[in-house]
Write a protein that holds these residues in place. Structure first.
Motif, PDB file in Angstrom:
ATOM      1  N   UNK A  36     -11.581  -0.389   6.401  1.00 22.41           N
ATOM      2  CA  UNK A  36     -11.695  -0.687   4.758  1.00 22.41           C
ATOM      3  C   UNK A  36     -11.200   0.439   4.013  1.00 22.41           C
ATOM      4  N   UNK A  37     -10.879   0.347   2.730  1.00 27.70           N
ATOM      5  CA  UNK A  37     -10.613   1.655   1.917  1.00 27.70           C
ATOM      6  C   UNK A  37     -11.611   1.544   0.843  1.00 27.70           C
ATOM      7  N   UNK A  38     -12.014   2.816   0.439  1.00 33.27           N
ATOM      8  CA  UNK A  38     -12.941   3.053  -0.770  1.00 33.27           C
ATOM      9  C   UNK A  38     -12.110   3.926  -1.547  1.00 33.27           C
ATOM     10  N   UNK A  39     -12.573   3.590  -3.033  1.00 28.99           N
ATOM     11  CA  UNK A  39     -11.850   4.578  -3.960  1.00 28.99           C
ATOM     12  C   UNK A  39     -12.988   4.961  -4.791  1.00 28.99           C
ATOM     13  N   UNK A  40     -12.861   6.429  -5.172  1.00 31.45           N
ATOM     14  CA  UNK A  40     -13.846   7.214  -5.805  1.00 31.45           C
ATOM     15  C   UNK A  40     -13.358   7.664  -6.884  1.00 31.45           C
ATOM     16  N   UNK A  41     -13.729   7.542  -8.083  1.00 32.35           N
ATOM     17  CA  UNK A  41     -13.175   7.970  -9.482  1.00 32.35           C
ATOM     18  C   UNK A  41     -14.034   8.957 -10.093  1.00 32.35           C
ATOM     19  N   UNK A  42     -13.477  10.030 -10.342  1.00 21.39           N
ATOM     20  CA  UNK A  42     -14.221  11.100 -11.193  1.00 21.39           C
ATOM     21  C   UNK A  42     -13.864  11.087 -12.661  1.00 21.39           C
ATOM     22  N   UNK A  88     -17.479  -9.435   0.651  1.00 21.79           N
ATOM     23  CA  UNK A  88     -16.520 -10.200  -0.205  1.00 21.79           C
ATOM     24  C   UNK A  88     -15.585  -9.273  -0.961  1.00 21.79           C
ATOM     25  N   UNK A  89     -16.184  -8.002  -1.496  1.00 22.56           N
ATOM     26  CA  UNK A  89     -15.428  -7.183  -2.136  1.00 22.56           C
ATOM     27  C   UNK A  89     -14.845  -6.211  -1.553  1.00 22.56           C
ATOM     28  N   UNK A  90     -15.153  -5.834  -0.517  1.00 21.24           N
ATOM     29  CA  UNK A  90     -14.386  -4.887   0.323  1.00 21.24           C
ATOM     30  C   UNK A  90     -12.912  -5.000   0.233  1.00 21.24           C
ATOM     31  N   UNK A  91     -12.239  -3.583   0.334  1.00 23.94           N
ATOM     32  CA  UNK A  91     -10.616  -3.771   0.337  1.00 23.94           C
ATOM     33  C   UNK A  91     -10.448  -3.610   1.890  1.00 23.94           C
ATOM     34  N   UNK A  92     -10.296  -4.548   2.820  1.00 18.80           N
ATOM     35  CA  UNK A  92      -9.916  -4.659   3.958  1.00 18.80           C
ATOM     36  C   UNK A  92      -8.716  -4.204   4.492  1.00 18.80           C
ATOM     37  N   UNK A  93      -8.675  -3.516   5.760  1.00 21.35           N
ATOM     38  CA  UNK A  93      -7.284  -3.095   6.142  1.00 21.35           C
ATOM     39  C   UNK A  93      -7.127  -3.524   7.620  1.00 21.35           C
ATOM     40  N   UNK A  94      -6.138  -4.215   7.946  1.00 19.43           N
ATOM     41  CA  UNK A  94      -5.610  -4.502   9.110  1.00 19.43           C
ATOM     42  C   UNK A  94      -4.269  -4.511   9.239  1.00 19.43           C
ATOM     43  N   UNK A  95      -4.006  -3.273  10.429  1.00 22.49           N
ATOM     44  CA  UNK A  95      -2.527  -3.159  10.287  1.00 22.49           C
ATOM     45  C   UNK A  95      -2.295  -2.512  11.683  1.00 22.49           C
ATOM     46  N   UNK A  96      -1.090  -2.478  12.154  1.00 24.26           N
ATOM     47  CA  UNK A  96      -0.631  -1.444  13.295  1.00 24.26           C
ATOM     48  C   UNK A  96       0.225  -0.366  12.859  1.00 24.26           C
ATOM     49  N   UNK A  97       1.081  -0.316  11.996  1.00 20.50           N
ATOM     50  CA  UNK A  97       1.971   0.605  11.498  1.00 20.50           C
ATOM     51  C   UNK A  97       1.519   0.967  10.178  1.00 20.50           C
ATOM     52  N   UNK A  98       1.471   0.217   9.218  1.00 18.97           N
ATOM     53  CA  UNK A  98       1.311   0.500   7.867  1.00 18.97           C
ATOM     54  C   UNK A  98       0.697  -0.640   6.954  1.00 18.97           C
ATOM     55  N   UNK A  99      -0.077  -0.439   5.872  1.00 19.29           N
ATOM     56  CA  UNK A  99      -0.497  -1.510   5.048  1.00 19.29           C
ATOM     57  C   UNK A  99      -0.237  -0.844   3.708  1.00 19.29           C
ATOM     58  N   UNK A 100      -0.116  -1.557   2.746  1.00 22.76           N
ATOM     59  CA  UNK A 100      -0.082  -1.243   1.262  1.00 22.76           C
ATOM     60  C   UNK A 100      -1.074  -2.143   0.651  1.00 22.76           C
ATOM     61  N   UNK A 101      -1.970  -1.301  -0.323  1.00 22.60           N
ATOM     62  CA  UNK A 101      -2.788  -1.998  -0.961  1.00 22.60           C
ATOM     63  C   UNK A 101      -2.493  -1.610  -2.424  1.00 22.60           C
ATOM     64  N   UNK A 102      -2.706  -2.472  -3.494  1.00 22.67           N
ATOM     65  CA  UNK A 102      -2.523  -2.263  -4.964  1.00 22.67           C
ATOM     66  C   UNK A 102      -3.521  -3.270  -5.708  1.00 22.67           C
ATOM     67  N   UNK A 160     -10.132  11.412 -14.269  1.00 20.97           N
ATOM     68  CA  UNK A 160      -9.813  12.801 -13.981  1.00 20.97           C
ATOM     69  C   UNK A 160      -8.902  12.934 -12.546  1.00 20.97           C
ATOM     70  N   UNK A 161      -9.718  12.437 -11.608  1.00 20.81           N
ATOM     71  CA  UNK A 161      -9.458  12.224 -10.344  1.00 20.81           C
ATOM     72  C   UNK A 161      -9.506  11.070  -9.502  1.00 20.81           C
ATOM     73  N   UNK A 162      -8.742  10.740  -8.681  1.00 20.25           N
ATOM     74  CA  UNK A 162      -8.604   9.599  -8.057  1.00 20.25           C
ATOM     75  C   UNK A 162      -8.761  10.031  -6.429  1.00 20.25           C
ATOM     76  N   UNK A 163      -9.643   9.431  -5.569  1.00 20.05           N
ATOM     77  CA  UNK A 163      -9.818   9.962  -4.366  1.00 20.05           C
ATOM     78  C   UNK A 163      -9.975   8.620  -3.484  1.00 20.05           C
ATOM     79  N   UNK A 164      -8.939   8.488  -2.358  1.00 20.97           N
ATOM     80  CA  UNK A 164      -9.115   7.351  -1.644  1.00 20.97           C
ATOM     81  C   UNK A 164      -9.646   7.864  -0.040  1.00 20.97           C
ATOM     82  N   UNK A 165     -10.701   6.844   0.271  1.00 18.96           N
ATOM     83  CA  UNK A 165     -11.209   7.189   1.748  1.00 18.96           C
ATOM     84  C   UNK A 165     -10.807   5.794   2.413  1.00 18.96           C
TER      85      UNK A 165
END
Length: 241
Positions: free
Chosen positions: A169-175, A195-209, A221-226
């Motif tokens: 899954x992906x998490x976004x942290x905003x400062x 239900x609200x999580x940003x799920x990731x399932x891929x072999x080579x790449x995945x794009x989320x928006x 001010x800052x966007x951090x992706x984990x």
């Protein structure tokens, strides 16, 4: 005296003879003569008028020729009217076509910009098979879509041969800066559950928006992706706005 009276009587008798009315057969003959004369004058006037109007050589063939000319002129008039109507219709069509083409140009320009942006994302896919093993956040793009909405686009990749699928899954942290004070906002909120999580399932790449709704008056001010895998952080990247 006697002789004078005799001549007076003779004169009176003569006057009475002259003033006698004519018999009615004579009157009838005179009326018929007047009517006949009037009819002859009317016929002569009619023929004279036709002679002035159509000429001495007027005939049925001449009349037919004139009718043909009238029909020909009427046909040419109808053709000209149809041509004028066609030209007007073509002008209206051209105006409508020009407007449609203008709208299409605007749409294509917008799509072209989006495709260029997509190309910049996918150009990073080229070294995927030969890159280092592991999960990486290849690219982050964030911009304000509205005064209180942030649009993000993230490309996550798995380097190497990618022998197995990655699930996480992906998490976004905003400062933020809100009311003049720094603040941190997590997206998605932990309260949303699975239900609200940003799920990731891929072999080579995945794009989320997507879009993130910000608090009123907040400034990013800052966007951090984990990238998380069963609670373990596998990759991280940050950008400044």
């Amino acid at each position: 005296m006697t002789k004078s009276r005799f001549w007076q009587r003779r004169i009176a008798v003569s006057k009475m003879t002259i003033s006698q009315q004519q018999p009615w057969p004579i009157k009838l003959a005179m009326v018929a003569l007047v009517i006949g004369l009037g009819g002859a004058i009317a016929m002569w006037t009619y023929d004279l008028g036709r002679s002035f109007a159509f000429g001495p050589k007027f005939s049925a063939e001449r009349l037919e020729l004139l009718q043909q000319q009238v029909e020909q002129l009427a046909g040419e008039r109808d053709k000209l009217a149809a041509t004028a109507s066609t030209i007007e219709s073509q002008q209206n069509i051209e105006k409508s076509t020009q407007k449609q083409l203008g709208d299409q140009v605007k749409t294509l320009t917008s799509e072209n910009l989006k495709l260029k942006d997509d190309l910049a994302f996918f150009e990073s896919l080229m070294p995927a098979a030969t890159g280092p093993e592991g999960i990486t956040v290849q690219r982050i793009k964030a911009e304000m879509a509205a005064p209180n909405q942030l649009r993000y686009r993230v490309l996550v990749m798995q380097g190497g041969k990618g022998g197995r699928d990655f699930s996480g899954e992906m998490q976004v942290s905003l400062n933020l800066v809100q009311a003049g004070k720094p603040a941190i906002m997590q997206f998605p909120d932990a309260k949303t559950g699975e239900a609200g999580k940003l799920k990731l399932t891929f072999r080579h790449y995945q794009r989320l928006e997507g879009l993130i709704t910000l608090p009123d008056g907040a400034i990013v001010k800052t966007v951090q992706v984990k990238i998380m895998d069963k609670g373990v952080q596998r990759a991280q990247q940050s950008i400044n706005l």
